[in-house]
Structures are given as C-alpha cells and as structure tokens.
Design a protein around this motif. Structure first.
Motif, mmCIF file in Angstrom:
data_model
loop_
_atom_site.group_PDB
_atom_site.id
_atom_site.type_symbol
_atom_site.label_atom_id
_atom_site.label_comp_id
_atom_site.label_asym_id
_atom_site.label_seq_id
_atom_site.Cartn_x
_atom_site.Cartn_y
_atom_site.Cartn_z
ATOM 1 N N SER A 6 0.832 -1.206 0.000
ATOM 2 C CA SER A 6 0.000 0.000 0.000
ATOM 3 C C SER A 6 0.865 1.254 0.000
ATOM 4 O O SER A 6 0.584 2.224 -0.715
ATOM 5 C CB SER A 6 -0.928 -0.001 1.216
ATOM 6 N N ALA A 61 2.325 1.643 -3.483
ATOM 7 C CA ALA A 61 1.334 2.172 -4.423
ATOM 8 C C ALA A 61 1.089 3.657 -4.185
ATOM 9 O O ALA A 61 0.901 4.427 -5.139
ATOM 10 C CB ALA A 61 0.025 1.395 -4.283
ATOM 11 N N VAL A 107 3.892 5.675 -5.798
ATOM 12 C CA VAL A 107 3.744 5.741 -7.259
ATOM 13 C C VAL A 107 2.658 6.733 -7.642
ATOM 14 O O VAL A 107 2.820 7.551 -8.558
ATOM 15 C CB VAL A 107 3.442 4.336 -7.819
ATOM 16 N N LEU A 108 1.541 6.695 -6.942
ATOM 17 C CA LEU A 108 0.422 7.580 -7.268
ATOM 18 C C LEU A 108 0.780 9.039 -7.003
ATOM 19 O O LEU A 108 0.440 9.923 -7.793
ATOM 20 C CB LEU A 108 -0.802 7.193 -6.449
ATOM 21 N N ARG A 157 2.700 10.658 -9.712
ATOM 22 C CA ARG A 157 2.009 10.697 -11.001
ATOM 23 C C ARG A 157 1.256 12.016 -11.215
ATOM 24 O O ARG A 157 0.960 12.389 -12.337
ATOM 25 C CB ARG A 157 1.035 9.524 -11.080
ATOM 26 N N GLN A 183 -8.144 5.693 -8.048
ATOM 27 C CA GLN A 183 -6.930 5.145 -8.655
ATOM 28 C C GLN A 183 -6.018 4.514 -7.603
ATOM 29 O O GLN A 183 -5.350 3.515 -7.871
ATOM 30 C CB GLN A 183 -6.201 6.244 -9.416
ATOM 31 N N LEU A 184 -5.994 5.097 -6.412
ATOM 32 C CA LEU A 184 -5.192 4.511 -5.341
ATOM 33 C C LEU A 184 -5.727 3.135 -4.963
ATOM 34 O O LEU A 184 -4.950 2.187 -4.770
ATOM 35 C CB LEU A 184 -5.194 5.435 -4.122
ATOM 36 N N GLU A 198 -4.693 0.746 -7.663
ATOM 37 C CA GLU A 198 -3.250 0.491 -7.615
ATOM 38 C C GLU A 198 -2.895 -0.482 -6.493
ATOM 39 O O GLU A 198 -2.100 -1.418 -6.685
ATOM 40 C CB GLU A 198 -2.503 1.812 -7.415
ATOM 41 N N GLU A 229 -4.217 -4.113 -7.292
ATOM 42 C CA GLU A 229 -3.388 -4.823 -8.259
ATOM 43 C C GLU A 229 -2.148 -5.414 -7.596
ATOM 44 O O GLU A 229 -1.692 -6.504 -7.972
ATOM 45 C CB GLU A 229 -2.982 -3.873 -9.384
ATOM 46 N N ARG A 230 -1.639 -4.736 -6.581
ATOM 47 C CA ARG A 230 -0.412 -5.203 -5.937
ATOM 48 C C ARG A 230 -0.656 -6.303 -4.909
ATOM 49 O O ARG A 230 0.237 -7.108 -4.662
ATOM 50 C CB ARG A 230 0.302 -4.013 -5.270
#
Length: 289
Positions: free
Chosen positions: A151, A154, A157-158, A161, A184-185, A188, A191-192
C-alpha cells in the motif's frame, strides 16, 4: 497458484457427545477390570478405547464468526473451513487461523516528489479483507505486513504521477481531484495485493501537505498562482462582456459608434470590470471631443 477449496467439516457437537459416551464406557471397562486380574483383556480394551477417544478429540476445533481455518495434512493443503461453530476434522490435520474481518490501517507519512518535483508529505487509509484464505496463507509471508508495504509502495507511485495542486479544473491533482485519486489509489493497491488473496474495500488520502522545508515558499507560490488564475478569469469575463455590449449596441441601433468611440468605450469598460476597486463615476458635461 493455490486457490481456496471450501470444506464443510461435520458438526463437532455430535462427535463430542459420542466421544464422551465412548470414553465413559471405556472407563467403566477399566474400572471393572482393575480388581480382577483375569479381566486383563477388558482392561486393555478399555485403556485403548480411552486413548483412541482422546486422539479423536484432537480433531475438534472452533471456527469463530468472520474467521476461517486452513487445513493441512502433512504439508498438503486440503481445504478451508469457513462455517462458524464447533467442527471436527481429521486429527492429523493442522489448523491455521485466518481472519476474514475487515482491517483498516493508516500508512505512515511518506515524503514523495510530486509530478512537478516538489517534495510533499502524504499518507493514506486503506481498508481490506481476506477473500482467499489459501492465497493469504501460502502465497505470501505475513499477508498483513505484505498489504501494508504494498500500500505504501502504491501510494508513492500515485503521488509521483500527479501534481500537488492545479488551478486548471481539467487537470488532475492530488488536492483537487480527491475522488479520482482515491479511486486510482484503490485500484493500484488492489493490483499489488491480489497475489495475497486480499480485496481492497477502500483507499483514500488522509494527509497531504508540502514538506516543511518548502511549505512557506510553496504557499507564496500557490497564492501567486491563485491570484494570476483569478485575474485571468476576470479579464476573460470582462472581454466577453465588452464584446456582448458592443454587439448589442450595434444590433439594436441605439447609437452609432466610430472606431475611436468604440476604443474609448472598450477601455472604460475594461477598467471598470477588471479593476480591483469600485469604479467612481465621472459626469461628462461636454462631448467626447
């Protein structure tokens, strides 16, 4: 990849009752066989019966609400028991508890550079639960720690962006597009952590601020950018109102204006509409010339 196999072990209460009754019967055999040496076979049968009942009682286990037990036989995964209550399974099974409750945590404050390269502090709240007990138990080591680490990754990364703030309504920013950023968080993070059999129920930013070393400078920059954006809006609106006024005058034919008078009118209207202070009217007793 291991997938969950749902097993429904038999209810444990009937098994417990039968084991208690069998143990009492075997105990009676032992009690009657001890005083009489000729009843040695009865004594042996009773003792073996008690030992067998004790061994079978080891298969009893309790499944609490919103909890599952992962069953293994000599290292081989055989299934997961989800139905709450007292259950019975093979005594050789090892039983590992996996919580199915919703877990919520707040990440630590992370220092990340946004899209513009400005250092910001950001933190998030993530709510999740286990949906596949086999993956949670065998695919990763300590799935709760795995979710927390992924978490935060992610979130980093967010944050890199998007910009911290954007005065353009069509541009996505961390501060101005909270709903989109939260969506989006969540995607993200999901997915992980999919590998761990976890479903992310919610993820949203709980703390967002410029890093202390640039907070004052960025505040001044933010104020200046806001002033510029506001003045741009005012000028655009004033120009539009002037164009509309000239078009209405021409179409209605109320007054005929030459180019010089139009320029003077445009200048006066722009000063009035774009000025920061209220306009003071001046009465002209003569003509424009």
């Amino acid at each position: 990849m291991i997938r969950e196999i749902v097993r429904r072990p038999p209810a444990g209460i009937p098994v417990l009752v039968m084991l208690v009754l069998a143990a009492l019967g075997c105990g009676a055999l032992v009690a009657f066989g001890v005083p009489y040496p000729q009843n040695l076979p009865m004594l042996i049968v009773g003792a073996l019966g008690i030992a067998l009942c004790a061994f079978l009682a080891g298969g009893l286990f309790v499944v609490n609400p919103n909890e599952a037990k992962v069953l293994q036989l000599f290292g081989h995964y055989v299934g997961s028991a989800r139905e709450p209550g007292l259950r019975w399974a093979n005594p050789f099974y090892t039983k590992r508890k996996v919580s199915l409750r919703v877990v919520s945590f707040e990440s630590g404050k992370l220092k990340v550079n946004d899209l513009d390269g400005n250092p910001v502090e950001i933190a998030a709240i993530v709510a999740w639960k286990v949906v596949d007990t086999a993956q949670a138990a065998f695919q990763v080591d300590q799935y709760a720690d795995y979710v927390r680490v992924q978490s935060e990754a992610a979130l980093r990364v967010l944050a890199s962006r998007y910009s911290y703030d954007a005065h353009d309504d069509e541009k996505t920013s961390l501060r101005g597009s909270t709903a989109l950023v939260a969506e989006q968080l969540q995607g993200e993070v999901q997915e992980r952590v999919r590998l761990a059999g976890v479903a992310v129920l919610e993820a949203r930013i709980s703390h967002l601020a410029y890093a202390p070393e640039i907070a004052q400078a960025m505040l001044q920059r933010q104020q200046a950018a806001a002033i510029i954006a506001a003045r741009t809006r005012i000028v655009e609106g004033a120009v539009g109102m002037v164009e509309m006024a000239l078009d209405r005058l021409v179409k209605s034919g109320v007054v005929q204006l030459d180019e010089e008078r139009k320029a003077a009118m445009v200048s006066n209207l722009l000063v009035v509409l774009s000025g920061e202070r209220a306009a003071h009217p001046v009465i002209n007793a003569g003509t424009l010339y």
